[in-house]
Design a protein around this motif. Structure first.
Motif, PDB file in Angstrom:
ATOM      1  N   PHE A  61       0.829  -1.214   0.000  1.00  0.00           N
ATOM      2  CA  PHE A  61       0.000   0.000   0.000  1.00  0.00           C
ATOM      3  C   PHE A  61       0.859   1.259   0.000  1.00  0.00           C
ATOM      4  CE2 PHE A  61      -2.246   3.332   2.378  1.00  0.00           C
ATOM      5  CZ  PHE A  61      -3.344   3.492   1.548  1.00  0.00           C
ATOM      6  N   LYS A  62       1.971   1.211   0.702  1.00  0.00           N
ATOM      7  CA  LYS A  62       2.852   2.366   0.767  1.00  0.00           C
ATOM      8  C   LYS A  62       3.368   2.742  -0.617  1.00  0.00           C
ATOM      9  CE  LYS A  62       7.071   3.978   3.060  1.00  0.00           C
ATOM     10  NZ  LYS A  62       8.155   3.628   4.012  1.00  0.00           N
ATOM     11  N   ASP A  63       3.747   1.689  -1.411  1.00  0.00           N
ATOM     12  CA  ASP A  63       4.225   1.963  -2.759  1.00  0.00           C
ATOM     13  C   ASP A  63       3.105   2.492  -3.651  1.00  0.00           C
ATOM     14  OD1 ASP A  63       6.667   1.091  -1.944  1.00  0.00           O
ATOM     15  OD2 ASP A  63       6.385  -0.965  -2.689  1.00  0.00           O
ATOM     16  N   GLN A  64       1.881   1.991  -3.408  1.00  0.00           N
ATOM     17  CA  GLN A  64       0.746   2.496  -4.186  1.00  0.00           C
ATOM     18  C   GLN A  64       0.516   3.979  -3.929  1.00  0.00           C
ATOM     19  OE1 GLN A  64      -2.753   0.145  -3.583  1.00  0.00           O
ATOM     20  NE2 GLN A  64      -1.676  -1.812  -3.874  1.00  0.00           N
ATOM     21  N   GLU A  67       3.181   5.997  -5.698  1.00  0.00           N
ATOM     22  CA  GLU A  67       2.929   6.091  -7.129  1.00  0.00           C
ATOM     23  C   GLU A  67       1.778   7.041  -7.429  1.00  0.00           C
ATOM     24  OE1 GLU A  67       4.647   4.893  -9.578  1.00  0.00           O
ATOM     25  OE2 GLU A  67       6.102   3.967  -8.240  1.00  0.00           O
ATOM     26  N   PHE A  68       0.725   7.004  -6.575  1.00  0.00           N
ATOM     27  CA  PHE A  68      -0.421   7.892  -6.780  1.00  0.00           C
ATOM     28  C   PHE A  68      -0.019   9.354  -6.632  1.00  0.00           C
ATOM     29  CE2 PHE A  68      -3.908  10.347  -4.920  1.00  0.00           C
ATOM     30  CZ  PHE A  68      -4.839  10.254  -5.934  1.00  0.00           C
ATOM     31  N   LEU A  69       0.737   9.647  -5.570  1.00  0.00           N
ATOM     32  CA  LEU A  69       1.180  11.031  -5.368  1.00  0.00           C
ATOM     33  C   LEU A  69       2.088  11.485  -6.498  1.00  0.00           C
ATOM     34  CD1 LEU A  69       1.895  11.006  -1.507  1.00  0.00           C
ATOM     35  CD2 LEU A  69      -0.091  11.951  -2.701  1.00  0.00           C
ATOM     36  N   LYS A  70       2.930  10.573  -6.949  1.00  0.00           N
ATOM     37  CA  LYS A  70       3.831  10.923  -8.045  1.00  0.00           C
ATOM     38  C   LYS A  70       3.042  11.241  -9.308  1.00  0.00           C
ATOM     39  CE  LYS A  70       7.757   9.099 -10.680  1.00  0.00           C
ATOM     40  NZ  LYS A  70       8.669   7.957 -10.878  1.00  0.00           N
ATOM     41  N   ALA A  71       2.051  10.399  -9.600  1.00  0.00           N
ATOM     42  CA  ALA A  71       1.215  10.638 -10.773  1.00  0.00           C
ATOM     43  C   ALA A  71       0.418  11.937 -10.645  1.00  0.00           C
ATOM     44  CB  ALA A  71       0.269   9.451 -10.992  1.00  0.00           C
TER      45      ALA A  71
END
Length: 555
Positions: A61-64, A67-71
């Motif tokens: 979940f942390k990686d998700q 990735e969401f914040l990066k996107a």
């Protein structure tokens, strides 16, 4: 011939080794193909064989979130670039000019401050270091300011105390009871009688705040104040209006034996009821004394400029209260219950949303004013009902049923015959002032932030016969509250030279000689009465003695 069968991992690895898909996993660095291959193998190892099927391991979940914040950041960046392009296309030259100007100024400022870069470590970029330095400095300064302020213990608000009933009460013709209070000389010795209706959030205890009994005695003044319906100890009025308010004043005057004409006193909101008395019972009034009197801010006789001047000194919250009183009066109860009907004391200016001048602010900080104000409020809210306060607010902004111009107005003289008729047609008709023609005095502080001085100018335009007393440095409260010199000035203006109360002659006492003659006559009468009683007693005893002798009876 031996056939070598490759596993699916080997097949996938052979495909990944092709350069055609290496760019998906390269990070743009100098690692080349070896780095890409290692990353690809790491991706392959993420798959797990379960039976004959391959299952992908779920991404943490942390990686998700990362990735969401990066996107999201990339989307916002692209959006900003798009907005920038739109602005440049729409205002290209202007934006370039502004940016160029800012860059030139920034270059000049940064050039002058470049010497400060010498204090930074050599491996630090000034563009990144200085913002961090200033941010840390700002945080540290804020913490110091918060911690160095003197910590004053918060004093809990004082509870509202309900005092025992203390007012005199009269019964009005409609059965209601009106609470009142008297001050000054008795009714039979009063040269001048005053009746003072109180203002909003006040009571009969106000009167003329701080006026001394010795001053009332000196001028022979009798002051009567009363609680408006629903305030203090007065019964509420179900159909309250300014007409009924004037009739209450008339009934009170009759009940307390004001046989002659009396003066009406109106301060601030209490002036509304004084205006009603001038309109509806002018024959019973000797005059009016007004202090910063209110008017209806929605009066149809008020010009646009006069209305603006009336509102300009008011706080935004007070304007809101007037708007609610006119459009949504039921909402006022909510605000009243959170302020002066909350059971706790507070500040006058915050409760009534007032802005105050210099002298008013000084007055409110005095302990005697605070003590007087708190006692007055406690009496005002005795019944704990917001309805009378709501009615009072609505009365001020509603249709009064009359205009101030109706108090004094010009009337054409009606003559008899043809000549006056022709004059009225072809010439200027003669007029005379009618209505209430007795004195009207208005005192107005020029630093009044509650009732604007322009209000008095509006009143004077409609009532040119009124006498205006402008007070250059006074506020709303400072001239009327606790000012001995001001009170003397008011009475001198209204009543002239002080003559004291009316002296009632005592019954005449008889002279000394008359007393002696009267006493002598009284003594003679008493002596004759005693002698007569003695003779009658002797005669009665002699009769009994004669009848007791036998020889005398036989004869």
């Amino acid at each position: 011939m031996t056939v070598t069968t490759k596993t699916w991992k080997e097949d996938l690895a052979s495909l990944v080794d092709d350069t055609g898909i290496n760019h998906y996993y390269t990070n743009g660095g100098g690692g080349g193909d070896d780095d890409a291959i290692e990353m690809n193998k790491a991706r392959i190892d993420e798959f797990v064989i379960v039976g004959d099927e391959s299952v992908a391991v779920e991404e943490p979940f942390k990686d998700q979130v990362k990735e969401f914040l990066k996107a999201s950041g990339e989307m916002v960046l692209e959006l900003g670039k798009g907005c920038r392009d739109i602005v440049q296309q729409s205002f290209g030259d202007e934006v370039k000019f502004v940016v160029k100007k800012c860059e030139d100024n920034w270059d000049k400022v940064s050039g002058k401050l470049s010497f400060m870069n010498d204090y930074l470590p050599e491996d630090r970029d000034p563009a990144q270091a200085w913002p961090i330095v200033f941010f840390v400095f700002f945080i540290a300064l804020s913490v110091l300011l918060v911690n160095t302020e003197p910590r004053i213990p918060k004093i809990p608000p004082k509870e509202v105390y309900l005092h025992p009933p203390s007012a005199s009460r009269v019964q009005l013709p409609d059965g209601r009871h009106l609470a009142y209070q008297e001050q000054g000389v008795p009714a039979d010795r009063a040269r001048f009688s005053l009746i003072a209706p109180h203002s909003f959030l006040s009571s009969r205890l106000t009167g003329i705040p701080g006026v001394k009994d010795s001053l009332l005695e000196e001028f022979g003044v009798r002051l009567v104040t009363y609680d408006l319906p629903g305030f203090g100890e007065s019964d509420p009025h179900p159909g309250r209006s300014l007409n009924s308010s004037a009739l209450d004043i008339l009934d009170l005057a009759d009940a307390v034996s004001m046989k002659d004409k009396f003066w009406v006193v109106g301060f601030s909101g209490g002036a509304m009821h004084a205006w009603a008395a001038l309109r509806y019972i002018p024959d019973r009034l000797a005059g009016a004394a007004m202090f910063a009197p209110v008017v209806n801010p929605y009066d149809s006789s008020m010009s646009k400029e006069e209305r603006y001047k009336t509102w300009e000194r008011w706080t935004s919250r007070r304007k809101l209260m007037y708007f609610l009183a006119r459009r949504f009066p039921s909402f006022l109860s909510y605000f009243y219950r959170r302020s002066f009907l909350s059971g706790k004391h507070g500040q006058l200016d915050k409760w009534l949303s007032l802005s105050l001048g210099v002298k008013d602010r000084t007055l409110l900080e005095q302990s005697r004013f605070e003590e007087f104000w708190q006692r007055d409020v406690e009496e005002s809210v005795r019944q704990g009902n917001p309805k009378p306060f709501r009615e009072e607010a609505v009365l001020q902004v509603s249709n009064w049923g009359f205009s101030l111009a109706d108090i004094q107005y010009q009337k054409k003289l009606q003559g008899k015959g043809i000549l006056p008729w022709l004059k009225s047609i072809y010439g200027k008709a003669e007029t005379e002032w009618t209505g209430f023609l007795n004195p009207i005095h208005i005192w107005q502080g020029m630093d009044d932030q509650v009732v604007s001085p322009s209000t008095t100018e509006f009143v004077h335009r409609l009532l040119p016969g009124a006498t205006i007393h402008k007070l250059p440095i006074e506020g709303h409260f400072s001239f009327f509250y606790f000012c001995d010199e001001c009170h003397r000035q008011i009475f001198s203006t209204l009543f002239g030279t002080p003559q004291g109360p009316i002296i009632i002659p005592e019954p005449e006492q008889p002279s000394t000689e008359e007393n002696l003659d009267h006493n002598s006559t009284q003594t003679n009468l008493e002596e004759e009465s005693h002698a007569l009683e003695f003779k009658c007693l002797i005669a009665a005893n002699f009769g009994r003695y004669v009848w007791a002798i036998p020889e005398y009876n036989s004869q």
